[in-house]
Scaffold this motif. Structure first.
Motif, short mmCIF file in Angstrom:
data_model
loop_
_atom_site.label_atom_id
_atom_site.label_comp_id
_atom_site.label_asym_id
_atom_site.label_seq_id
_atom_site.Cartn_x
_atom_site.Cartn_y
_atom_site.Cartn_z
N GLU A 244 0.83 -1.20 0.00
CA GLU A 244 0.00 0.00 0.00
C GLU A 244 0.86 1.26 0.00
O GLU A 244 0.58 2.21 -0.73
CB GLU A 244 -0.94 0.00 1.20
CG GLU A 244 -2.07 -1.00 1.09
CD GLU A 244 -2.91 -1.10 2.35
OE1 GLU A 244 -2.58 -0.44 3.38
OE2 GLU A 244 -3.90 -1.84 2.33
N THR A 245 1.93 1.26 0.79
CA THR A 245 2.84 2.40 0.83
C THR A 245 3.51 2.60 -0.51
O THR A 245 3.60 3.73 -1.01
CB THR A 245 3.90 2.20 1.93
OG1 THR A 245 3.24 2.08 3.20
CG2 THR A 245 4.88 3.36 1.98
N ALA A 246 3.96 1.52 -1.13
CA ALA A 246 4.61 1.61 -2.44
C ALA A 246 3.63 2.14 -3.49
O ALA A 246 4.00 2.97 -4.33
CB ALA A 246 5.16 0.25 -2.85
N GLN A 247 2.38 1.70 -3.44
CA GLN A 247 1.36 2.16 -4.40
C GLN A 247 1.10 3.65 -4.21
O GLN A 247 0.98 4.39 -5.18
CB GLN A 247 0.07 1.35 -4.26
CG GLN A 247 -1.03 1.78 -5.21
CD GLN A 247 -0.64 1.62 -6.66
OE1 GLN A 247 0.01 0.66 -7.04
NE2 GLN A 247 -1.03 2.57 -7.49
N LYS A 248 1.00 4.11 -2.96
CA LYS A 248 0.77 5.53 -2.69
C LYS A 248 1.94 6.36 -3.21
O LYS A 248 1.73 7.43 -3.78
CB LYS A 248 0.58 5.76 -1.20
CG LYS A 248 -0.76 5.30 -0.67
CD LYS A 248 -0.87 5.52 0.82
CE LYS A 248 -2.17 4.96 1.35
NZ LYS A 248 -2.29 5.10 2.81
N GLU A 249 3.16 5.87 -3.04
CA GLU A 249 4.34 6.59 -3.53
C GLU A 249 4.33 6.66 -5.06
O GLU A 249 4.62 7.72 -5.64
CB GLU A 249 5.62 5.92 -3.05
CG GLU A 249 5.88 6.12 -1.57
CD GLU A 249 7.07 5.34 -1.05
OE1 GLU A 249 7.77 4.67 -1.85
OE2 GLU A 249 7.30 5.39 0.17
N ARG A 250 3.99 5.57 -5.73
CA ARG A 250 3.91 5.57 -7.20
C ARG A 250 2.86 6.55 -7.69
O ARG A 250 3.09 7.31 -8.64
CB ARG A 250 3.62 4.17 -7.73
CG ARG A 250 4.81 3.24 -7.74
CD ARG A 250 4.53 1.98 -8.54
NE ARG A 250 3.45 1.17 -8.00
CZ ARG A 250 3.58 0.25 -7.04
NH1 ARG A 250 4.77 0.02 -6.52
NH2 ARG A 250 2.54 -0.44 -6.62
N THR A 251 1.70 6.55 -7.04
CA THR A 251 0.61 7.45 -7.43
C THR A 251 1.03 8.90 -7.24
O THR A 251 0.80 9.74 -8.12
CB THR A 251 -0.66 7.15 -6.60
OG1 THR A 251 -1.05 5.80 -6.84
CG2 THR A 251 -1.79 8.09 -6.96
N SER A 252 1.68 9.19 -6.13
CA SER A 252 2.14 10.55 -5.85
C SER A 252 3.18 11.00 -6.88
O SER A 252 3.11 12.12 -7.39
CB SER A 252 2.73 10.62 -4.45
OG SER A 252 3.25 11.90 -4.20
N GLU A 253 4.12 10.13 -7.21
CA GLU A 253 5.14 10.46 -8.20
C GLU A 253 4.51 10.71 -9.57
O GLU A 253 4.91 11.63 -10.28
CB GLU A 253 6.18 9.35 -8.30
CG GLU A 253 7.10 9.27 -7.10
CD GLU A 253 7.98 8.03 -7.11
OE1 GLU A 253 7.96 7.26 -8.09
OE2 GLU A 253 8.71 7.84 -6.12
N GLU A 254 3.53 9.89 -9.93
CA GLU A 254 2.88 10.05 -11.23
C GLU A 254 2.11 11.37 -11.28
O GLU A 254 2.19 12.10 -12.27
CB GLU A 254 1.93 8.89 -11.51
CG GLU A 254 1.33 8.96 -12.89
CD GLU A 254 0.50 7.74 -13.23
OE1 GLU A 254 -0.24 7.83 -14.22
OE2 GLU A 254 0.58 6.72 -12.54
N ARG A 255 1.40 11.70 -10.23
CA ARG A 255 0.67 12.97 -10.19
C ARG A 255 1.63 14.14 -10.28
O ARG A 255 1.38 15.12 -10.98
CB ARG A 255 -0.16 13.08 -8.91
CG ARG A 255 -1.40 12.25 -8.97
CD ARG A 255 -2.29 12.50 -7.79
NE ARG A 255 -3.49 11.70 -7.92
CZ ARG A 255 -4.26 11.37 -6.92
NH1 ARG A 255 -3.98 11.79 -5.71
NH2 ARG A 255 -5.33 10.64 -7.11
#
Length: 101
Positions: A26-37
């Motif tokens: 979940e933490t890794a997914q949130k980081e990927r989403t934040s980086e993409e945004r």
């Protein structure tokens, strides 16, 4: 003599490991989403160039100087349509900026 863990201990550690793995995912997914945004922030949805904020009659619009696109955020569009008699002047102001670019 080594004591064999009880079934309850095995279940506990297996469940704990699954919970930790889920939290890491979940933490890794949130980081990927934040980086993409962040990589898309203030980029033109049409051509990908940088957007610049411009003020037109007190309304901020996002303008792409490459493709000349003009973008309104939801709040900006709501403000625009609340003031019906200012719409024509606003678009004239925006179009003057496009023709002078």
């Amino acid at each position: 003599m080594t004591d064999k863990p009880s079934r309850n201990e095995e279940e506990y550690f297996a469940q704990r490991e699954a919970e930790l793995l889920k939290a890491r995912k979940e933490t890794a997914q949130k980081e990927r989403t934040s980086e993409e945004r962040q990589s898309h922030y203030m980029k033109c949805p049409k051509c990908g160039s940088d957007l610049a904020i411009e003020d037109h009659s007190g309304l901020e619009v996002d303008r792409c100087h490459e493709c000349k696109g003009v973008w309104f955020d939801a709040r900006e569009a709501e403000t625009l349509f609340k003031d019906h008699h200012g719409v024509a002047d606003l678009f004239k102001s925006i179009l003057r900026g496009v023709s002078s670019s």
